[in-house]
Motif scaffolding. Structure first.
Motif, PDB file in Angstrom:
ATOM      1  N   LEU A   1      76.080   3.128 -31.434  1.00 39.88           N
ATOM      2  CA  LEU A   1      75.295   2.754 -32.610  1.00 39.88           C
ATOM      3  C   LEU A   1      74.541   3.959 -33.146  1.00 39.88           C
ATOM      4  CD1 LEU A   1      73.697  -0.532 -31.181  1.00 39.88           C
ATOM      5  CD2 LEU A   1      75.930  -0.259 -32.314  1.00 39.88           C
ATOM      6  N   ASP A   2      74.474   4.076 -34.465  1.00 42.26           N
ATOM      7  CA  ASP A   2      73.647   5.104 -35.088  1.00 42.26           C
ATOM      8  C   ASP A   2      72.191   4.807 -34.748  1.00 42.26           C
ATOM      9  OD1 ASP A   2      71.827   6.080 -37.334  1.00 42.26           O
ATOM     10  OD2 ASP A   2      73.692   7.078 -37.866  1.00 42.26           O
ATOM     11  N   TYR A   3      71.535   5.731 -34.055  1.00 44.43           N
ATOM     12  CA  TYR A   3      70.206   5.426 -33.531  1.00 44.43           C
ATOM     13  C   TYR A   3      69.197   5.120 -34.627  1.00 44.43           C
ATOM     14  CZ  TYR A   3      65.956   5.320 -30.886  1.00 44.43           C
ATOM     15  OH  TYR A   3      64.762   4.891 -30.348  1.00 44.43           O
ATOM     16  N   GLU A   4      69.026   6.013 -35.575  1.00 37.25           N
ATOM     17  CA  GLU A   4      67.961   5.823 -36.569  1.00 37.25           C
ATOM     18  C   GLU A   4      68.230   4.633 -37.474  1.00 37.25           C
ATOM     19  OE1 GLU A   4      65.097   7.093 -36.506  1.00 37.25           O
ATOM     20  OE2 GLU A   4      65.455   8.662 -35.020  1.00 37.25           O
ATOM     21  N   LYS A   5      69.492   4.456 -37.888  1.00 39.31           N
ATOM     22  CA  LYS A   5      69.811   3.325 -38.764  1.00 39.31           C
ATOM     23  C   LYS A   5      69.623   2.001 -38.047  1.00 39.31           C
ATOM     24  CE  LYS A   5      73.088   5.843 -41.690  1.00 39.31           C
ATOM     25  NZ  LYS A   5      74.517   5.970 -42.095  1.00 39.31           N
ATOM     26  N   THR A   6      69.833   1.999 -36.745  1.00 38.98           N
ATOM     27  CA  THR A   6      69.706   0.762 -35.971  1.00 38.98           C
ATOM     28  C   THR A   6      68.279   0.547 -35.475  1.00 38.98           C
ATOM     29  OG1 THR A   6      72.012   0.859 -35.234  1.00 38.98           O
ATOM     30  CG2 THR A   6      70.493  -0.469 -33.898  1.00 38.98           C
ATOM     31  N   TRP A   7      67.676   1.590 -34.925  1.00 39.01           N
ATOM     32  CA  TRP A   7      66.441   1.425 -34.163  1.00 39.01           C
ATOM     33  C   TRP A   7      65.159   1.812 -34.894  1.00 39.01           C
ATOM     34  CZ3 TRP A   7      65.563  -1.144 -29.791  1.00 39.01           C
ATOM     35  CH2 TRP A   7      66.687  -1.582 -29.084  1.00 39.01           C
ATOM     36  N   GLY A   8      65.261   2.465 -36.058  1.00 44.09           N
ATOM     37  CA  GLY A   8      64.043   2.838 -36.772  1.00 44.09           C
ATOM     38  C   GLY A   8      63.147   1.641 -37.029  1.00 44.09           C
ATOM     39  N   GLY A   9      63.702   0.601 -37.639  1.00 45.14           N
ATOM     40  CA  GLY A   9      62.926  -0.597 -37.937  1.00 45.14           C
ATOM     41  C   GLY A   9      62.585  -1.409 -36.708  1.00 45.14           C
ATOM     42  N   ILE A  10      63.511  -1.457 -35.746  1.00 45.82           N
ATOM     43  CA  ILE A  10      63.262  -2.227 -34.527  1.00 45.82           C
ATOM     44  C   ILE A  10      62.103  -1.618 -33.742  1.00 45.82           C
ATOM     45  CG2 ILE A  10      64.253  -2.973 -32.324  1.00 45.82           C
ATOM     46  CD1 ILE A  10      67.008  -2.914 -33.719  1.00 45.82           C
ATOM     47  N   ASN A  11      62.052  -0.296 -33.659  1.00 50.01           N
ATOM     48  CA  ASN A  11      60.948   0.348 -32.950  1.00 50.01           C
ATOM     49  C   ASN A  11      59.608   0.048 -33.605  1.00 50.01           C
ATOM     50  OD1 ASN A  11      62.549   1.504 -30.963  1.00 50.01           O
ATOM     51  ND2 ASN A  11      62.804   3.430 -32.057  1.00 50.01           N
ATOM     52  N   ARG A  12      59.586   0.028 -34.926  1.00 52.29           N
ATOM     53  CA  ARG A  12      58.324  -0.304 -35.618  1.00 52.29           C
ATOM     54  C   ARG A  12      57.926  -1.745 -35.338  1.00 52.29           C
ATOM     55  NH1 ARG A  12      60.854   3.089 -39.366  1.00 52.29           N
ATOM     56  NH2 ARG A  12      61.735   1.364 -40.567  1.00 52.29           N
ATOM     57  N   ALA A  13      58.913  -2.650 -35.316  1.00 50.18           N
ATOM     58  CA  ALA A  13      58.624  -4.047 -35.002  1.00 50.18           C
ATOM     59  C   ALA A  13      58.130  -4.188 -33.565  1.00 50.18           C
ATOM     60  CB  ALA A  13      59.874  -4.899 -35.218  1.00 50.18           C
ATOM     61  N   ALA A  14      58.702  -3.419 -32.653  1.00 50.80           N
ATOM     62  CA  ALA A  14      58.279  -3.470 -31.255  1.00 50.80           C
ATOM     63  C   ALA A  14      56.842  -2.987 -31.105  1.00 50.80           C
ATOM     64  CB  ALA A  14      59.215  -2.620 -30.401  1.00 50.80           C
TER      65      ALA A  14
END
Length: 240
Positions: free
Chosen positions: A19-32
Motif C-alpha cells: 500500500l502507498d503509505y501516505e495515501k493510505t495512512w496520512g488520514g488514518i494516522n490523524r484519526a488515530a
C-alpha cells in the motif's frame, strides 16, 4: 539473483509496501491521534509529533513510531505522552480503527494481478506486518488476494515483532521453506533488520513507504521504486 540460492518464497510487509503509505495512512494516522487525544487538538498534534509526522510536510518520517511501530507500541508511547486512555483499551480501539480503515487503502499496483503471476511461478507468498492480523486479512479481502497468500503474520500472531527475526522464522516454519530461500520485501529498516536477523536470503527495499534510498540502501540488497518492479528488476524471466 545469486545462482547459489533458490528463491522459493516472498514475505511482504504491508503498509508502504503493498500500500502507498501516505495515501493510505496520512488520514488514518490523524484519526488515530484524534482518538488517542480524546478531543484535545493540542494533545492530538503532540501525539502526531511523537508518532513521527512532520508538521510542515504532513509526511511520516522513516523508521518513526507510526512508520514502523505496532499498535501496542504506539498506544504505550501515546499514553506515556498524556493520552487519557489505558494502554490495553487504546490498543484495542486503534486496532479496530485500523481494521475498519482497510477499505481506504491505496495499493501501489494491481495486487491481484501481481500476486497471481508470482504464485503462478510457484512462489509461496506471505505477509508480515506491524498491523494486526485482522487488519491484514481485511486488506487482503478488500483487494481479493487472500487466496494467493499462504501465511499472514501480524504483531499479535505470536511470532514477536519487528525488527526481531520471529516473523520470518515463523513464516519459514509454517511453510517449510528455509530463511535463505525467502526474500523479504519492505519499506523501512525494521523490515531489513528483521530479514537480516532471520538469515533471509534477500532483503528488498521499496520506496512507496516512509523509507528512502538513503535510509534503505545500506541495509537492503536491492532498492526498487515499488513492488511493481519485482518482476523486471529482481526475478528471473519466467520459464515458458
Amino acid at each position: 539473483m545469486s545462482e547459489a540460492r533458490t528463491l522459493r518464497a516472498i514475505l511482504f510487509d504491508k503498509d508502504g509496501t503493498l500500500l502507498d503509505y501516505e495515501k493510505t495512512w496520512g488520514g488514518i494516522n490523524r484519526a488515530a491521534a484524534a482518538l488517542a487525544g480524546a478531543g484535545d487538538p493540542d494533545l492530538a498534534a503532540r501525539l502526531l509529533d511523537i508518532g513521527g509526522v512532520d508538521r510542515s510536510s504532513g509526511r511520516t518520517r522513516p523508521d518513526s513510531l507510526l512508520a514502523a511501530g505496532n499498535t501496542r507500541e504506539i498506544a504505550q508511547a501515546w499514553v506515556a505522552a498524556g493520552s487519557p486512555h489505558e494502554v490495553g483499551a487504546l490498543t484495542r480501539q486503534l486496532d479496530d480503527l485500523f481494521t475498519q480503515s482497510a477499505a481506504l487503502a491505496v495499493p501501489v499496483t494491481d495486487l491481484a494481478a501481481l500476486f497471481g503471476r508470482l504464485t503462478a511461478r510457484g512462489l509461496v507468498l506471505g505477509i508480515a506486518s506491524s498491523d494486526s492480523e485482522a487488519a491484514i486479512r481485511a486488506t487482503l479481502r478488500a483487494f481479493r488476494v487472500e487466496g494467493h497468500v499462504r501465511v499472514v503474520i501480524g504483531y499479535d500472531s505470536g511470532f514477536g515483532s519487528k525488527p526481531g527475526p520471529g516473523m520470518v522464522l515463523g513464516f519459514s516454519a509454517l511453510t517449510g521453506i528455509a530463511p535463505a530461500e525467502i526474500a523479504v520485501v519492505g519499506d523501512n529498516l525494521h523490515d531489513m533488520e528483521m530479514a537480516r536477523a532471520a538469515g533471509a536470503g534477500w532483503r528488498i527495499g521499496v520506496l512507496t513507504g516512509t523509507g528512502s534510498q538513503a535510509s534503505l540502501s545500506s541495509a537492503a540488497d536491492l532498492c526498487l521504486p515499488s513492488i511493481a518492479a519485482l518482476e523486471s528488476d529482481f526475478l528471473p524471466a519466467p520459464v515458458v
